[in-house]
Design a protein around this motif. Sequence first.
Motif, PDB file in Angstrom:
ATOM      1  N   GLU A   1       0.798  -1.215   0.000  1.00  0.00           N
ATOM      2  CA  GLU A   1       0.000   0.000   0.000  1.00  0.00           C
ATOM      3  C   GLU A   1       0.838   1.275   0.000  1.00  0.00           C
ATOM      4  N   GLU A   2       2.165   1.128   0.013  1.00  0.00           N
ATOM      5  CA  GLU A   2       3.015   2.316  -0.135  1.00  0.00           C
ATOM      6  C   GLU A   2       2.891   2.887  -1.541  1.00  0.00           C
ATOM      7  N   PHE A   3       2.600   2.013  -2.511  1.00  0.00           N
ATOM      8  CA  PHE A   3       2.335   2.470  -3.882  1.00  0.00           C
ATOM      9  C   PHE A   3       0.904   2.985  -3.935  1.00  0.00           C
ATOM     10  N   PHE A   4       0.713   4.224  -4.374  1.00  0.00           N
ATOM     11  CA  PHE A   4      -0.649   4.755  -4.483  1.00  0.00           C
ATOM     12  C   PHE A   4      -1.282   4.350  -5.808  1.00  0.00           C
ATOM     13  N   MET A   5      -0.522   4.451  -6.882  1.00  0.00           N
ATOM     14  CA  MET A   5      -0.993   4.062  -8.211  1.00  0.00           C
ATOM     15  C   MET A   5       0.235   3.829  -9.078  1.00  0.00           C
ATOM     16  N   TYR A   6       0.243   2.751  -9.839  1.00  0.00           N
ATOM     17  CA  TYR A   6       1.359   2.286 -10.658  1.00  0.00           C
ATOM     18  C   TYR A   6       2.442   1.670  -9.775  1.00  0.00           C
ATOM     19  N   GLY A   7       3.025   0.590 -10.264  1.00  0.00           N
ATOM     20  CA  GLY A   7       4.135  -0.049  -9.580  1.00  0.00           C
ATOM     21  C   GLY A   7       3.731  -1.179  -8.663  1.00  0.00           C
ATOM     22  N   GLU A   8       2.502  -1.125  -8.120  1.00  0.00           N
ATOM     23  CA  GLU A   8       2.098  -2.182  -7.189  1.00  0.00           C
ATOM     24  C   GLU A   8       1.946  -3.520  -7.892  1.00  0.00           C
ATOM     25  N   ASP A   9       1.559  -3.514  -9.188  1.00  0.00           N
ATOM     26  CA  ASP A   9       1.471  -4.768  -9.934  1.00  0.00           C
ATOM     27  C   ASP A   9       2.855  -5.347 -10.197  1.00  0.00           C
ATOM     28  N   ILE A  10       3.838  -4.477 -10.436  1.00  0.00           N
ATOM     29  CA  ILE A  10       5.217  -4.928 -10.628  1.00  0.00           C
ATOM     30  C   ILE A  10       5.751  -5.553  -9.349  1.00  0.00           C
ATOM     31  N   ASP A  11       5.502  -4.874  -8.243  1.00  0.00           N
ATOM     32  CA  ASP A  11       5.969  -5.364  -6.949  1.00  0.00           C
ATOM     33  C   ASP A  11       5.350  -6.722  -6.606  1.00  0.00           C
TER      34      ASP A  11
END
Length: 400
Positions: A200-210
């Motif tokens: 949840e540190e990612f607000f938008m974009y990047g969370e799918d990569i992580d």
Amino acid sequence: MKLSIIIVSYNVKYFLAQCLESIYQSTLSHEDFEVFVVDNASPDHTPDYLRQRFPAADYPQLHLICNSRNVGFGRANNQAVKQAKGEYILFLNPDTLLHADTLAQSLAYADAHPDLGGLGTMMLRDNGTFAFESRRGLPTPWVALCKMTGLSSLFPKSKVFGRYYLRYLDETKAAEIEIISGAYFMARQKALQEVGLFDEEFFMYGEDIDLSYRLTLGGYKNHYVPYPMLHYKGESTQKSSFRYVHVFYTAMLIFFKKHFHTYWLGLSLPIKLGILLKAIISLTLQQTKRLQEFLIPVKRYKKHKFVYVGHHTEAIRDLAERWWLDMDYINADEKDFSMPQVPIEAEQNTYTHVVFDTEDFSYSYALEAIRQSNHKAYLGLYHPGENVLVTASRIFSIQA
């Protein structure tokens, strides 16, 4: 329960309604899936619209979670995962349309691969072309550098420079990949419980990569499958905006700091400088375009030429007149219509948008038609019950 579908929505109620309808047109039995819509405090009154469009009595497996503020993509998805009962979880963007067979085919593929952690599918743009973000490689410092410097665009099919979008792979064949797009991210529930949910540190974009990377670190494999869906607003429609540049590359900084901390000190400054440079270029291009539009005004939508296909010609004619749309009409239904009847010329396009009536044509038919076209025209969908025309760039409504 076989599948839980989670859709996080913000201010896109008409796209969301289409997405839900395409899900319920799926060949997958309705008893095999449930749907969660998490609304991030949309100002367009999405919850009220959904309750009217999809009444609870008719859609008992549709669950609505309403947030009082926009909590971001990852946190909103996590809210629904904690309530989901499916063996598999599908994270799905609201601006998508599914082919009727895509869900069933995805589940069959996942069942046949017990080491599968996540699965992504073939995404198409609204002119039927393949969306490169359907599959991606891990954005290591080298891969990220190639993307930021444009080397991946100059040598797209190189296994050295082009690993970000993996364009050297055959898009018509299933393949093991590293990163799955959050627009269609099917994950095994068991794997999610082991490696954790979205960061949840990612607000938008990047969370799918992580999340994709953590699935592979957990011993699972991620796969791409060539089952089609349409994604209206992919990266190509956003990457020139100031906000996209800032949010996307800031997410990359978070990812590098988390997973490549040994490179962090060396990467932080160059990436921040890259963000600043790209943002300045984006802002300059936007202001130049606005100045051109002010100095050389043109008639609204004059350059667009629409052709409507269906049986509600009088209703959509009123809509076209309301918006000054240049529109022709073909009276047809799915039983007697084929795309060659629309005169889209190869060298000089007759039409920029082909509009299908959603009461006369299934979403699968419209998707296949635009997929098999010459990709010179874009898809429009007309909803006669509401007198609304949906295109990727604009919603046309009598009320608007």
